[in-house]
Design an enzyme around this catalytic site. Structure first.
Site, PDB file in Angstrom:
ATOM      1  N   CYS A  60       0.646  -1.500  -0.032  1.00 56.69           N
ATOM      2  CA  CYS A  60       0.418  -0.012  -0.152  1.00 56.69           C
ATOM      3  C   CYS A  60       0.850   1.197  -0.163  1.00 56.69           C
ATOM      4  O   CYS A  60       2.048   0.926   0.163  1.00 56.69           O
ATOM      5  CB  CYS A  60      -1.106   0.621   1.298  1.00 56.69           C
ATOM      6  N   ALA A  63       2.808   1.640   2.704  1.00 56.35           N
ATOM      7  CA  ALA A  63       4.311   0.634   2.555  1.00 56.35           C
ATOM      8  C   ALA A  63       5.522   1.483   1.793  1.00 56.35           C
ATOM      9  O   ALA A  63       6.605   1.765   2.127  1.00 56.35           O
ATOM     10  CB  ALA A  63       3.812  -0.726   1.964  1.00 56.35           C
ATOM     11  N   ARG A  94      12.963  -3.876   5.694  1.00 52.52           N
ATOM     12  CA  ARG A  94      14.168  -3.351   4.586  1.00 52.52           C
ATOM     13  C   ARG A  94      15.454  -3.022   4.833  1.00 52.52           C
ATOM     14  O   ARG A  94      15.935  -3.470   3.688  1.00 52.52           O
ATOM     15  CB  ARG A  94      13.067  -2.078   3.847  1.00 52.52           C
ATOM     16  N   HIS A 193       5.559   6.371  -2.901  1.00 49.83           N
ATOM     17  CA  HIS A 193       6.276   6.718  -2.946  1.00 49.83           C
ATOM     18  C   HIS A 193       6.207   7.964  -3.011  1.00 49.83           C
ATOM     19  O   HIS A 193       7.495   9.248  -2.738  1.00 49.83           O
ATOM     20  CB  HIS A 193       7.068   6.573  -4.009  1.00 49.83           C
TER      21      HIS A 193
END
Lengths: 477, 502
Positions: A60, A63, A94, A193
């Site tokens: 999503c 994220a 990550r 992003h």
């Protein structure tokens, strides 16, 4: 066109099981590759909503914004604003490596959340957020900024995190960055992003004068590298050896200051185009900074990229670039010599995100391997356009693939290894298909640069040639 | 060929050390003195006081959200597909999280709700989701839970599922269980409880019939597949017919046969449906089963017992209950296992007696570990339970009060691992027990860490071993005492005390 037609037939067979509406939809997202761009029906549709119930692999906006872009900024205190889960599941998963003393001057491996309760949903979370920001500032005086990364409820209950952040920022004298990355926004990580890029622009670039003592003609930013397993450090090493000065890393191992001084660079070098092209375009428009894409996976692409980057600079840098290639070539040749015999001709299927579905193809080819299928969780059309020429004719290109499709293509294409994510890893282990996580490098890395390629080669060899796969005793049918 | 250096070694090399120094000129980071000053301050009682004053922010909490518990539970039934109404990122996270702990595939479905669902409600997502999920993954049952998005906008699962049946998008006879699992209420334990209640309600409707003479076992949200294997082994040894409700053993520990099975096991639906006719229901955890146990007691009229079979006395209590309810003796073999576990605890007691422990985790596990530690003469000191409630607090305090070894214990409900960090600096302990994220406390404070709990991401296979029963007690003693001995070796390696016999 033979290979394209064969692949199309295979795709049609795989999609046959879907209900009519979903089949029609999925057919637009899975295509045979045409590297020449002449085939009129071979372009996939991308960045479109996933169908409910198909088991998409996608995440999503949160994220994308928290996990990818903002999370690695090490001296920002990043709040997962909302209920407990999102921050819990994205906690240090990550591997955005950084140097610093966690909990003192850096905060990357911490899970910080307003932990919404029912009363916060009913009465709103703004007061709680304001109080939380102040508590954090007291406990972590060296934090340079506080990020407010919204989870789903925040946008649904009408909280005004912008107002809270603005007020708190004025009071505390540090940036408080409200990020509207609620998970229901957009169709995947990708919008997160973009939203995160925009908030860096609005709350850092527009508001803070970064500290940079002097400028040089060789100042560059390393953009779209999140330093997974130390990737950015390995890439930075090459750039510095070329004679360039990396003034900012975006955002692996980065600081707020690095974000702020980026507009002072002469060139933006972007590795993960998908997650950070937005800010590069902005810096080009506003500050006139050119940007260029590059690829530091595998020697072939590294050499090409070094020359491409050098072409933006003077003869000194160009000469350095050639000398650098000369210096590292023997080591890279030795890696190929060592590992290629064990990997030659092996077929690879990739299903990942960001830049990897295309950027790693060259590195596999350096080792004599062929990528027979590749796809993006959250790519856009411009990603696929960059992918087609990298792949062979008739390879399968898949956008937003489902668990079912991945399993079926594996059965039919019989790859020697699959590179995908943690959600896929163990089903491949059960199938007995060699598998490598290609988001997190399976806790290895770096894979970038001259220091990364030997690790990449070793890891692919470990994956494909482990004797454990041969221990599996398949049941007779 | 030179040895390949990966991140473990590469970045300790001089060329990278130099790079990091050069990079600092752009970072505008605080001076080393300033960092040291603040770092030292975070270890002080003053900082602890400030830290404990905070009301509005959690830092490194040890709990997850309701839907995670719901999908875990949903996977424990034959052919059951966890189906989550809400935004899709949540399901991606649940799948990743459970796979990272169990090192197993985990499938779950999302209805991928986006902005339009936020405005118009999620009915269309539910209908299309059910149709696609059924066509692609052929479940025997769909187990529906919700994310916070669906809860905030008020999606009505019961009404939606009814409509789905009316519209014929799924077969009329396909069981569809559901539970509302808002992530802003409770924790993963609550979600497990709600989903289990939902599944049992759906499967047992109109199934009340003749008593089947079987015992129902509810393990609870259990990160150890070894525990479920263990309880089944014990029941088989005793010859007690039983049904484990939400049997995740084969789901989270399936044999590798070269074949990927989407539905590798779980409680057979027929057995689950028949559980309403069982003799009694025994829960092995309390705080993840309260609603379900209450439901079984009130609606099924069944005898229910809640146990905590961690440690010797906890296991004794379970076996006595089993023996009483089933009217079967405790077999000698189990008595021998008890003897072996006790023998192990006696052998190791000198290294545990008087040692101070800090514990962080889920409530039932904490209670069990406290009991076991006190059985060996250890002193539970800091007990941190992020998802603990008042009842847990009271129960934990009563447990501490029941033993002279509970004298140093203090229970911290709703606190997190950043609180615990302060405690470990101001009131140090000898051993820390917690999940993988407790390794940051290990690093910061140097307290030796025994990894017990959930999630365990950075060590392999621990979940395959039971922590319940006498075998479980043996495993716990093994992990705890040998961590203490490893630490002793590390501390004495440059002194005369580096003993070879301990």
């Amino acid at each position: 066109m033979g290979r394209i037609e064969d692949t199309q037939k295979l795709i049609d067979e795989v999609l046959e099981v879907y209900p009519e509406k979903t089949k029609k939809d999925r057919a637009k997202h899975v295509k045979p590759n045409d590297p020449t761009g002449q085939c009129s029906t071979c372009a996939v549709k991308a960045n479109i909503k996933s169908r409910p119930g198909v088991m998409t692999v996608r995440g999503c906006a949160y994220a994308g914004a928290k996990g990818v872009v903002w999370g690695p900024v090490k001296d920002q205190i990043t709040i997962s604003h909302g209920p407990i889960g999102c921050g819990q599941y994205s906690w240090w998963s990550r591997r955005n490596y950084y140097n610093g003393q966690t909990g003192v001057d850096t905060f990357g491996t911490m899970h910080i959340t307003t932990d919404f309760q029912e009363k916060d949903i009913v009465y709103g979370g703004d007061k709680k957020l304001d109080a939380a920001i102040k508590e954090l500032k007291e406990l972590f005086p060296l934090g340079k900024s506080i990020g407010v990364l919204s989870e789903c409820p925040v946008g649904l209950i009408g909280d005004d995190i912008e107002a809270v952040s603005k007020k708190a920022s004025n009071e505390l004298g540090i940036p408080i960055v409200p990020v509207r990355c609620e998970g229901f926004r957009g169709v995947s990580q990708s919008l997160g992003h973009h939203i995160a890029n925009d908030t860096i622009r609005d709350h850092i670039l527009e508001k803070i004068e970064g500290k940079l003592d002097q400028s040089t003609p060789y100042d560059v930013n390393l953009v779209g590298d999140y330093n997974i397993g130390g990737d950015a450090w390995a890439s930075r090493k090459i750039l510095e050896e070329m004679g360039l000065r990396v003034i900012a890393q975006w955002t692996g191992d980065s600081t707020i200051n690095e974000l702020a001084i980026a507009p002072k660079a002469k060139l933006n070098l972007i590795h993960c185009y998908r997650s950070m092209n937005y800010i590069c375009r902005h810096m080009e428009e506003k500050y006139g900074i050119p940007w260029t894409e590059f690829n530091f996976f595998g020697p072939t692409k590294i050499y090409q990229s070094i020359r491409k980057i050098a072409s933006f600079f003077d003869d000194k840098i160009k000469a350095n670039a050639e000398a650098l290639i000369e210096k590292y070539k023997p080591a890279m040749d030795a890696v190929v010599e060592e590992f290629r015999p064990r990997l030659e001709g092996k077929k690879v299927m990739l299903y990942v995100g960001g830049l990897r579905p295309r950027h790693t193809v060259g590195a596999y080819e350096d080792l004599g391997m062929e990528v027979v299928a590749s796809g993006y969780e959250f790519g856009h059309n411009d990603d696929y356009k960059r992918t087609y020429p990298e792949m062979k004719e008739g390879a399968v290109i898949m956008d937003d693939a489902t668990l079912y499709e991945l399993e079926e293509f594996t059965r039919r294409l019989r790859p020697d290894m699959v590179g995908s994510g943690i959600k896929e890893k163990y089903s491949y282990h059960k199938m007995g298909v060699p598998f490598r996580q290609m988001h997190s490098w399976d806790y290895s890395g770096p894979y970038h640069g001259f220091d990364g390629f030997p690790v990449f080669a070793r890891d692919m060899d470990t994956t494909v040639n482990s004797p454990t796969w041969k221990l599996i005793r398949r049941k007779k049918r | 060929m030179k040895k390949v250096m990966d991140h473990n070694e590469l970045f300790t090399r001089p060329e990278y050390k130099e790079q990091f120094e050069r990079k600092k000129t752009f970072e505008n980071c605080p001076s080393d003195e300033e960092i040291k000053k603040v770092a030292d301050w975070t270890k002080t009682p003053e900082y602890k006081e400030l830290n404990f004053q905070r009301q509005h922010i959690k830092i490194n909490p040890a709990k997850a959200c309701q839907p995670l518990g719901a999908v875990y539970c949903a996977a424990g039934f034959e052919g059951s597909m966890p189906f989550v109404q809400g935004a899709q990122g949540c399901v991606a996270y649940f799948r990743s999280h459970l796979s990272r702990h169990f090192k197993e595939p985990f499938s779950a479905i999302s209805t991928s709700m986006t902005e339009d669902a936020a405005v118009f409600g999620g009915l269309n997502n539910m209908l299309e989701g059910l149709e696609n999920a059924y066509a692609l993954y052929k479940p025997k049952m769909l187990s529906v839970s919700t994310t916070c998005m669906a809860e905030v906008i008020g999606d009505d699962l019961n009404a939606y599922i009814k409509q789905a049946r009316e519209k014929g998008v799924i077969p009329a006879n396909l069981p569809v269980a559901f539970a509302h699992t808002p992530s802003f209420v409770g924790s993963h334990l609550t979600g497990y409880d709600n989903m289990l209640k939902g599944i049992l309600s759906a499967l047992t409707a109109h199934k009340k019939g003749e008593p089947n003479g079987k015992l129902n076992i509810i393990p609870g949200f259990d990160p150890y597949t070894g525990n479920i294997e263990e309880i089944k082994r014990i029941l088989n040894m005793m010859g007690v017919p039983h049904t484990v409700l939400a049997d995740v053993t084969d789901v989270f520990d399936s044999p590798n046969t070269g074949e990927y099975k989407l539905y590798p096991g779980g409680t057979p639906l027929e057995d689950a449906a028949d559980s309403i006719n069982g003799e009694a229901t025994i829960a092995l955890q309390k705080y993840s089963t309260q609603k379900t146990i209450d439901y079984i007691h009130k609606h099924w009229g069944q005898k229910t017992v809640t146990t905590n079979p961690i440690g010797i006395k906890g296991t004794d209590a379970l076996l006595e209950e089993l023996s009483r309810i089933s009217d079967r003796p405790i077999p000698e073999e189990l008595e021998n296992e008890r003897g072996r576990a006790v023998d192990a605890m006696i052998d190791s007691h000198p290294y545990v007696h008087g040692k101070r422990f800090a514990l962080v985790g889920d409530p039932d596990l904490l209670l069990g570990l406290m009991a076991l530690i006190m059985e060996m003469g250890g002193l539970p000191a800091h007990i941190v339970c992020t998802n603990g409630d008042k009842n847990f607090e009271q129960e934990a305090n009563e447990l501490l009060a029941s033993s002279p070894f509970g004298r140093e214990g203090r229970v911290y409900v709703g606190k997190d691992m950043w609180h615990l960090r302060s405690l470990l600096f101001t009131e140090p302990v000898d051993v820390l027990i917690g999940n993988s994220y407790a390794k940051f406390l290990w690093r910061d404070t140097g307290t030796p860490l025994v990894r017990i709990g959930f999630p365990l991401f950075d060590r392999h296979h621990l979940h395959r071993y039971p922590v319940i029963g006498y075998k479980g007690a043996m495993n716990l003693v093994n992990w705890i005492v040998n961590t203490i001995l490893d630490e002793m070796d590390r501390k004495t390696m440059h002194s005369a005390s580096f003993d070879v016999i301990r």
